[in-house]
Scaffold this active site. Structure first.
Site, PDB file in Angstrom:
ATOM      1  N   ASN A   1       0.869  -1.185   0.000  1.00  9.74           N
ATOM      2  CA  ASN A   1       0.000   0.000   0.000  1.00  9.74           C
ATOM      3  C   ASN A   1       0.902   1.231   0.000  1.00  9.74           C
ATOM      4  O   ASN A   1       1.545   1.520   1.000  1.00  9.74           O
ATOM      5  CB  ASN A   1      -0.885  -0.037   1.260  1.00  9.74           C
ATOM      6  CG  ASN A   1      -1.665   1.252   1.442  1.00  9.74           C
ATOM      7  OD1 ASN A   1      -1.743   2.087   0.542  1.00  9.74           O
ATOM      8  ND2 ASN A   1      -2.254   1.405   2.626  1.00  9.74           N
ATOM      9  N   TRP A   2       0.923   1.924  -1.131  1.00  7.62           N
ATOM     10  CA  TRP A   2       1.843   3.080  -1.244  1.00  7.62           C
ATOM     11  C   TRP A   2       1.310   4.338  -0.580  1.00  7.62           C
ATOM     12  O   TRP A   2       2.027   5.329  -0.481  1.00  7.62           O
ATOM     13  CB  TRP A   2       2.140   3.341  -2.730  1.00  7.62           C
ATOM     14  CG  TRP A   2       3.296   2.527  -3.225  1.00  7.62           C
ATOM     15  CD1 TRP A   2       3.734   1.336  -2.708  1.00  7.62           C
ATOM     16  CD2 TRP A   2       4.174   2.833  -4.315  1.00  7.62           C
ATOM     17  NE1 TRP A   2       4.821   0.879  -3.414  1.00  7.62           N
ATOM     18  CE2 TRP A   2       5.115   1.785  -4.410  1.00  7.62           C
ATOM     19  CE3 TRP A   2       4.241   3.877  -5.229  1.00  7.62           C
ATOM     20  CZ2 TRP A   2       6.124   1.764  -5.369  1.00  7.62           C
ATOM     21  CZ3 TRP A   2       5.242   3.859  -6.198  1.00  7.62           C
ATOM     22  CH2 TRP A   2       6.179   2.812  -6.254  1.00  7.62           C
ATOM     23  N   LYS A   3       0.048   4.312  -0.174  1.00  8.61           N
ATOM     24  CA  LYS A   3      -0.563   5.521   0.416  1.00  8.61           C
ATOM     25  C   LYS A   3      -0.311   6.709  -0.526  1.00  8.61           C
ATOM     26  O   LYS A   3      -0.257   6.515  -1.734  1.00  8.61           O
ATOM     27  CB  LYS A   3      -0.036   5.747   1.834  1.00  8.61           C
ATOM     28  CG  LYS A   3      -0.128   4.464   2.665  1.00  8.61           C
ATOM     29  CD  LYS A   3       0.104   4.628   4.125  1.00  8.61           C
ATOM     30  CE  LYS A   3      -0.014   3.264   4.807  1.00  8.61           C
ATOM     31  NZ  LYS A   3       0.050   3.325   6.246  1.00  8.61           N
TER      32      LYS A   3
ATOM     33  N   HIS B   1      -9.375   0.975   4.907  1.00 12.03           N
ATOM     34  CA  HIS B   1      -8.089   1.125   5.573  1.00 12.03           C
ATOM     35  C   HIS B   1      -8.255   2.053   6.771  1.00 12.03           C
ATOM     36  O   HIS B   1      -9.066   2.973   6.743  1.00 12.03           O
ATOM     37  CB  HIS B   1      -7.047   1.701   4.592  1.00 12.03           C
ATOM     38  CG  HIS B   1      -5.673   1.711   5.174  1.00 12.03           C
ATOM     39  ND1 HIS B   1      -5.230   2.732   5.983  1.00 12.03           N
ATOM     40  CD2 HIS B   1      -4.665   0.808   5.108  1.00 12.03           C
ATOM     41  CE1 HIS B   1      -3.995   2.454   6.372  1.00 12.03           C
ATOM     42  NE2 HIS B   1      -3.634   1.280   5.854  1.00 12.03           N
TER      43      HIS B   1
ATOM     44  N   GLU C   1      -6.710   4.510   7.810  1.00 14.79           N
ATOM     45  CA  GLU C   1      -6.581   5.952   7.551  1.00 14.79           C
ATOM     46  C   GLU C   1      -7.851   6.504   6.901  1.00 14.79           C
ATOM     47  O   GLU C   1      -8.209   7.661   7.121  1.00 14.79           O
ATOM     48  CB  GLU C   1      -5.330   6.215   6.691  1.00 14.79           C
ATOM     49  CG  GLU C   1      -4.063   6.033   7.520  1.00 14.79           C
ATOM     50  CD  GLU C   1      -2.884   5.438   6.769  1.00 14.79           C
ATOM     51  OE1 GLU C   1      -2.833   5.529   5.537  1.00 14.79           O
ATOM     52  OE2 GLU C   1      -2.006   4.851   7.443  1.00 14.79           O
TER      53      GLU C   1
ATOM     54  N   GLU D   1      -5.434  -5.410  10.433  1.00 17.16           N
ATOM     55  CA  GLU D   1      -4.399  -4.411  10.688  1.00 17.16           C
ATOM     56  C   GLU D   1      -4.659  -3.730  12.035  1.00 17.16           C
ATOM     57  O   GLU D   1      -5.527  -2.851  12.127  1.00 17.16           O
ATOM     58  CB  GLU D   1      -4.405  -3.347   9.587  1.00 17.16           C
ATOM     59  CG  GLU D   1      -4.074  -3.892   8.222  1.00 17.16           C
ATOM     60  CD  GLU D   1      -3.458  -2.815   7.326  1.00 17.16           C
ATOM     61  OE1 GLU D   1      -2.310  -3.007   6.901  1.00 17.16           O
ATOM     62  OE2 GLU D   1      -4.111  -1.790   7.087  1.00 17.16           O
TER      63      GLU D   1
ATOM     64  N   GLY E   1       2.517   1.794  10.814  1.00 20.40           N
ATOM     65  CA  GLY E   1       3.520   2.841  10.658  1.00 20.40           C
ATOM     66  C   GLY E   1       4.272   3.146  11.946  1.00 20.40           C
ATOM     67  O   GLY E   1       5.015   4.125  12.023  1.00 20.40           O
TER      68      GLY E   1
ATOM     69  N   SER F   1       3.446  -2.626  10.139  1.00 21.56           N
ATOM     70  CA  SER F   1       4.871  -2.712  10.459  1.00 21.56           C
ATOM     71  C   SER F   1       5.533  -4.021  10.024  1.00 21.56           C
ATOM     72  O   SER F   1       6.422  -4.536  10.706  1.00 21.56           O
ATOM     73  CB  SER F   1       5.099  -2.447  11.956  1.00 21.56           C
ATOM     74  OG  SER F   1       4.673  -1.131  12.282  1.00 21.56           O
TER      75      SER F   1
ATOM     76  N   GLY G   1       2.949  -1.336   4.236  1.00 20.77           N
ATOM     77  CA  GLY G   1       2.945   0.093   3.935  1.00 20.77           C
ATOM     78  C   GLY G   1       4.348   0.587   3.632  1.00 20.77           C
ATOM     79  O   GLY G   1       4.866   0.421   2.526  1.00 20.77           O
ATOM     80  N   GLY G   2       4.983   1.175   4.631  1.00 17.06           N
ATOM     81  CA  GLY G   2       6.293   1.814   4.454  1.00 17.06           C
ATOM     82  C   GLY G   2       7.320   0.956   3.734  1.00 17.06           C
ATOM     83  O   GLY G   2       8.045   1.442   2.856  1.00 17.06           O
TER      84      GLY G   2
HETATM   85  P1  PGA Z   1       2.961  -0.028   7.628  1.00 21.06           P
HETATM   86  O1  PGA Z   1       1.503   0.255   7.007  1.00 21.06           O
HETATM   87  O2  PGA Z   1       3.462  -1.283   6.993  1.00 21.06           O
HETATM   88  O3  PGA Z   1       3.767   1.189   7.243  1.00 21.06           O
HETATM   89  O4  PGA Z   1       2.768  -0.162   9.103  1.00 21.06           O
HETATM   90  C1  PGA Z   1       0.602  -0.786   6.794  1.00 21.06           C
HETATM   91  C2  PGA Z   1      -0.674  -0.276   6.206  1.00 21.06           C
HETATM   92  O5  PGA Z   1      -1.049   0.873   6.491  1.00 21.06           O
HETATM   93  O6  PGA Z   1      -1.343  -0.995   5.432  1.00 21.06           O
END
Ligand code: PGA
Length: 234
Positions: free
Chosen positions: A7-9, A85, A87, A155, A161, A197, A218-219
């Site tokens: 997930n590149w956000k 998600h 966010e 999640e 993150g 993470s 994510g990251g």
């Molecule tokens: P993260 O994000 O791997 O940076 O914790 C995961 C996500 O938001 O799907």
């Protein structure tokens, strides 16, 4: 075979995505690899890498400024869409009901929704993790779902993150519960991803836990040198 979704956000560029796809095309893996970049980069998939959107409208068409429909995503070659998600739930007040509508719209357009659920830190501290998982699943999975047309992503919202992960026992407990609930909804076998993470160091341990069918990253999905070790971990 596991599912590894990135997930590149709101990160990256077309050039960075092209580099990532070409790096991913050059590796050997049995795993299913998905990248979910921002909307402007959706037409970049390859035989080896599927593209997913990070959101999808709950509506079919019409006066919904800024939204993108399932039909439009499908036309762009999108195969998956993240829905719910944390966010989106946090910054756009998305409820389970809205998430279910989005997931339904995805399914109707032959897009597999990656339906995200998970508890906040206060819900965890109040001992409500399993309750939130159950209400998230029952509320966010639409009618019309089958084991083959949805993916679930657990999640824990406090870990996203944050460089934090639950213990393996906590992940196992959550995923076993999800599998049991899916079975009670006639959805046994729908893939269940863990997200929050995940990195090259913990991916193998996490993906070895029962009922963990892959990861949502994510990251660590933004650069091939961090993402490829996760794909190759198993
Ligand atoms: P993260 O994000 O791997 O940076 O914790 C995961 C996500 O938001 O799907």
């Amino acid at each position: 075979m596991k599912i590894i979704a990135g997930n590149w956000k709101m990160n990256g560029s077309i050039k960075e995505l092209e580099t990532m796809i070409s790096d991913l095309n050059s590796i050997q893996t049995q795993n299913t690899v998905i990248i979910c970049p921002p909307f402007t980069m959706l037409n970049k998939g390859s035989d080896k890498v599927s593209i997913g959107a990070q959101d999808i409208s709950a509506h079919d068409a019409g006066a919904f400024t800024g939204e993108v429909s399932g039909k439009m995503l499908s036309e762009s070659g999108v195969k998956y869409a993240i829905v719910g998600h944390s966010e989106r739930r946090m910054y756009h007040s998305e409820t389970n009901e809205i998430v279910a509508k989005k997931a339904s719209n995805a399914i109707e357009n032959n897009i597999i929704p990656i339906i995200c659920i998970g508890e906040t830190i206060s819900e965890k501290e109040d001992g409500k993790t399993l309750e939130i998982i159950e209400s998230g699943l029952r509320g966010s999975i639409p009618t019309g779902a089958s084991k083959d047309n949805i993916i679930i992503a657990y999640e824990p919202r406090w870990a996203i993150g944050a460089g934090l992960t639950p213990t393996s026992d906590e992940i196992a407990l959550a995923h076993d519960l999800i599998a049991k609930i899916l079975e009670s909804m006639n959805l046994a076998g729908a893939p269940i991803l863990y997200g929050a993470s995940v990195n090259g160091d913990n991916a193998l341990e996490i993906m070895s836990i029962s009922n963990v069918d892959g990861v949502l990253v994510g990251g660590a999905a933004l650069k091939s040198e961090k993402f490829i070790p996760i794909i190759k971990a198993i």
